[in-house]
Design a protein around this motif. Structure first.
Motif, mmCIF file in Angstrom:
data_model
loop_
_atom_site.group_PDB
_atom_site.id
_atom_site.type_symbol
_atom_site.label_atom_id
_atom_site.label_comp_id
_atom_site.label_asym_id
_atom_site.label_seq_id
_atom_site.Cartn_x
_atom_site.Cartn_y
_atom_site.Cartn_z
ATOM 1 N N THR A 26 0.968 -1.317 0.014
ATOM 2 C CA THR A 26 0.112 0.151 -0.078
ATOM 3 C C THR A 26 0.749 1.256 0.025
ATOM 4 O O THR A 26 2.136 1.396 0.572
ATOM 5 C CB THR A 26 -0.955 0.082 1.284
ATOM 6 O OG1 THR A 26 -0.205 -0.093 2.316
ATOM 7 C CG2 THR A 26 -1.890 -1.124 1.213
ATOM 8 N N SER A 28 1.079 5.380 1.105
ATOM 9 C CA SER A 28 0.046 6.442 1.355
ATOM 10 C C SER A 28 0.636 7.529 1.182
ATOM 11 O O SER A 28 1.905 7.720 1.220
ATOM 12 C CB SER A 28 0.224 6.062 3.145
ATOM 13 O OG SER A 28 1.524 6.275 3.568
ATOM 14 N N SER A 30 1.352 11.416 1.666
ATOM 15 C CA SER A 30 1.851 12.037 2.589
ATOM 16 C C SER A 30 1.670 13.959 2.076
ATOM 17 O O SER A 30 1.786 14.203 1.162
ATOM 18 C CB SER A 30 2.993 12.187 3.499
ATOM 19 O OG SER A 30 4.019 12.321 2.497
#
Length: 71
Positions: A26, A28, A30
């Motif tokens: 995965t 993510s 930011s």
């Protein structure tokens, strides 16, 4: 032909969902991820690319090459 299309679609979906996707990590996003600014060289390259595409389009519109190759 129709049956093979449906089978390839179903098998491809199964492989993607059950084999490939679980192996992916995965990602993510930011808030520190930023988009780099476009430099002048990149802008010039984009403009020259579009001019080249327009040139090719105008060349093909004025020159009916398809008629020459199909006969």
């Amino acid at each position: 032909m129709i049956v093979s299309t449906v089978m390839v679609t179903l098998i491809g979906t199964y492989i993607t969902d059950n084999i490939v996707e679980p192996k992916l990590t995965t990602y993510s996003f930011s808030s520190t991820d930023t988009i780099e600014t476009i430099t002048d060289n990149v802008k010039k390259g984009i403009k020259m690319g579009w001019l080249y595409v327009l040139h090719l389009y105008s060349f093909n519109r004025n020159n009916d090459c398809s008629r020459k190759w199909n006969t």
